[in-house]
Design a protein around this motif. Structure first.
Motif, PDB file in Angstrom:
ATOM      1  N   ASP A  53      -5.621   4.468   2.924  1.00 55.19           N
ATOM      2  CA  ASP A  53      -5.992   4.475   4.119  1.00 55.19           C
ATOM      3  C   ASP A  53      -6.178   3.057   4.467  1.00 55.19           C
ATOM      4  O   ASP A  53      -6.209   1.904   3.701  1.00 55.19           O
ATOM      5  CB  ASP A  53      -7.644   4.788   4.096  1.00 55.19           C
ATOM      6  CG  ASP A  53      -8.218   4.806   5.571  1.00 55.19           C
ATOM      7  OD1 ASP A  53      -7.584   5.052   6.440  1.00 55.19           O
ATOM      8  OD2 ASP A  53      -9.449   4.713   5.796  1.00 55.19           O
ATOM      9  N   PHE A  54      -5.640   2.511   5.767  1.00 55.40           N
ATOM     10  CA  PHE A  54      -5.782   1.147   6.018  1.00 55.40           C
ATOM     11  C   PHE A  54      -7.027   0.171   5.748  1.00 55.40           C
ATOM     12  O   PHE A  54      -6.742  -1.056   5.525  1.00 55.40           O
ATOM     13  CB  PHE A  54      -5.491   1.228   7.615  1.00 55.40           C
ATOM     14  CG  PHE A  54      -5.179  -0.223   8.019  1.00 55.40           C
ATOM     15  CD1 PHE A  54      -3.707  -0.844   7.606  1.00 55.40           C
ATOM     16  CD2 PHE A  54      -5.748  -1.201   8.758  1.00 55.40           C
ATOM     17  CE1 PHE A  54      -3.243  -1.732   7.962  1.00 55.40           C
ATOM     18  CE2 PHE A  54      -5.670  -2.194   9.269  1.00 55.40           C
ATOM     19  CZ  PHE A  54      -4.193  -2.863   9.010  1.00 55.40           C
ATOM     20  N   LEU A  55      -8.130   0.979   5.509  1.00 59.54           N
ATOM     21  CA  LEU A  55      -9.384   0.091   5.439  1.00 59.54           C
ATOM     22  C   LEU A  55      -9.183  -0.466   3.912  1.00 59.54           C
ATOM     23  O   LEU A  55      -9.388  -1.611   3.740  1.00 59.54           O
ATOM     24  CB  LEU A  55     -10.511   1.138   5.216  1.00 59.54           C
ATOM     25  CG  LEU A  55     -11.686   0.816   4.573  1.00 59.54           C
ATOM     26  CD1 LEU A  55     -12.556  -0.291   5.296  1.00 59.54           C
ATOM     27  CD2 LEU A  55     -12.495   1.945   4.006  1.00 59.54           C
ATOM     28  N   GLY A 111       0.662  -1.256  -0.012  1.00 60.37           N
ATOM     29  CA  GLY A 111      -0.060  -0.089  -0.115  1.00 60.37           C
ATOM     30  C   GLY A 111       0.918   1.212  -0.006  1.00 60.37           C
ATOM     31  O   GLY A 111       1.982   1.259   0.683  1.00 60.37           O
ATOM     32  N   ASN A 112       0.527   2.161  -0.968  1.00 56.20           N
ATOM     33  CA  ASN A 112       1.235   3.334  -0.883  1.00 56.20           C
ATOM     34  C   ASN A 112       0.877   4.035   0.769  1.00 56.20           C
ATOM     35  O   ASN A 112      -0.038   3.831   1.398  1.00 56.20           O
ATOM     36  CB  ASN A 112       0.678   4.412  -2.047  1.00 56.20           C
ATOM     37  CG  ASN A 112       1.273   3.930  -3.336  1.00 56.20           C
ATOM     38  OD1 ASN A 112       1.897   2.664  -3.333  1.00 56.20           O
ATOM     39  ND2 ASN A 112       0.849   4.483  -4.566  1.00 56.20           N
ATOM     40  N   ALA A 113       1.629   5.186   0.864  1.00 55.95           N
ATOM     41  CA  ALA A 113       1.603   6.034   2.095  1.00 55.95           C
ATOM     42  C   ALA A 113       0.195   6.561   2.436  1.00 55.95           C
ATOM     43  O   ALA A 113      -0.256   6.822   3.205  1.00 55.95           O
ATOM     44  CB  ALA A 113       2.618   7.133   2.234  1.00 55.95           C
ATOM     45  N   LEU A 162      -6.624  -7.474   1.457  1.00 53.30           N
ATOM     46  CA  LEU A 162      -6.583  -8.850   2.511  1.00 53.30           C
ATOM     47  C   LEU A 162      -7.743  -9.820   2.501  1.00 53.30           C
ATOM     48  O   LEU A 162      -7.814 -10.983   2.123  1.00 53.30           O
ATOM     49  CB  LEU A 162      -6.297  -8.542   3.893  1.00 53.30           C
ATOM     50  CG  LEU A 162      -5.928  -9.691   4.922  1.00 53.30           C
ATOM     51  CD1 LEU A 162      -4.903 -10.553   4.229  1.00 53.30           C
ATOM     52  CD2 LEU A 162      -5.695  -9.342   6.185  1.00 53.30           C
ATOM     53  N   ASP A 163      -9.050  -9.062   2.544  1.00 55.76           N
ATOM     54  CA  ASP A 163     -10.263  -9.545   2.641  1.00 55.76           C
ATOM     55  C   ASP A 163     -10.489 -10.312   0.932  1.00 55.76           C
ATOM     56  O   ASP A 163     -10.957 -11.743   1.058  1.00 55.76           O
ATOM     57  CB  ASP A 163     -11.376  -8.814   2.745  1.00 55.76           C
ATOM     58  CG  ASP A 163     -11.409  -8.667   4.234  1.00 55.76           C
ATOM     59  OD1 ASP A 163     -10.826  -9.186   5.040  1.00 55.76           O
ATOM     60  OD2 ASP A 163     -12.227  -7.454   4.483  1.00 55.76           O
ATOM     61  N   ALA A 164     -10.108  -9.666  -0.068  1.00 48.41           N
ATOM     62  CA  ALA A 164     -10.254 -10.233  -1.250  1.00 48.41           C
ATOM     63  C   ALA A 164      -9.487 -11.438  -1.319  1.00 48.41           C
ATOM     64  O   ALA A 164      -9.831 -12.421  -2.006  1.00 48.41           O
ATOM     65  CB  ALA A 164      -9.828  -9.128  -2.212  1.00 48.41           C
TER      66      ALA A 164
END
Length: 140
Positions: free
Chosen positions: A95-97, A90-92, A103-105
């Protein structure tokens, strides 16, 4: 009473050591010259640009989460039974969401071996002193 308190409180440490936690391990540097033919890596990069989240799955752009699931399923089906490892990067600005959505995917596609790449943050956004051994992007 203090002695009784410390005797009772000291026993909580044993419970912590018995918890089953499967923490990620550092992969390290691979010294082989040829890739392992039984392993296949899928790289998912989550980006946030122009107030919109998008993903790249092995350098193929995907716009929605449902398309992300389809693309991961398509790639994993083409691997012909190889051991699949998925890397989420993930880029900076993301959002962590959206990392959790990635991860869910992966879980929805049946992939259980997931690695997380460290965030690549421009140098001018790092706190001082600079952390060591973290990939850093030079400012544009």
């Amino acid at each position: 009473m203090l002695i009784v308190f410390f005797i009772v409180a000291g026993k909580f440490k044993k419970v912590e050591s018995k918890l089953n936690a499967y923490l990620p391990k550092d992969i390290g540097i691979d010294s082989r010259t040829e890739p392992d033919p039984n392993k296949f890596f899928i790289a998912v990069i989550c980006t946030y640009e122009n107030n919109r989240v998008s993903w790249k799955v092995n350098n193929q752009e995907v716009k929605t989460r449902s398309d992300l699931v389809k693309k991961i399923t398509e790639i994993s089906a083409a691997t012909e039974g190889k051991d699949i490892k998925l890397s989420i990067d993930g880029n900076a600005e993301v959002d962590f969401l959206w990392i959790i959505a990635s991860l869910d995917a992966a879980a929805e596609c049946g992939l259980t071996e997931v690695m997380f790449a460290p965030p690549r943050v421009p140098i001018n956004k790092w706190p001082k002193p600079m952390p060591k051994n973290v990939p850093i992007l030079e400012p544009k």
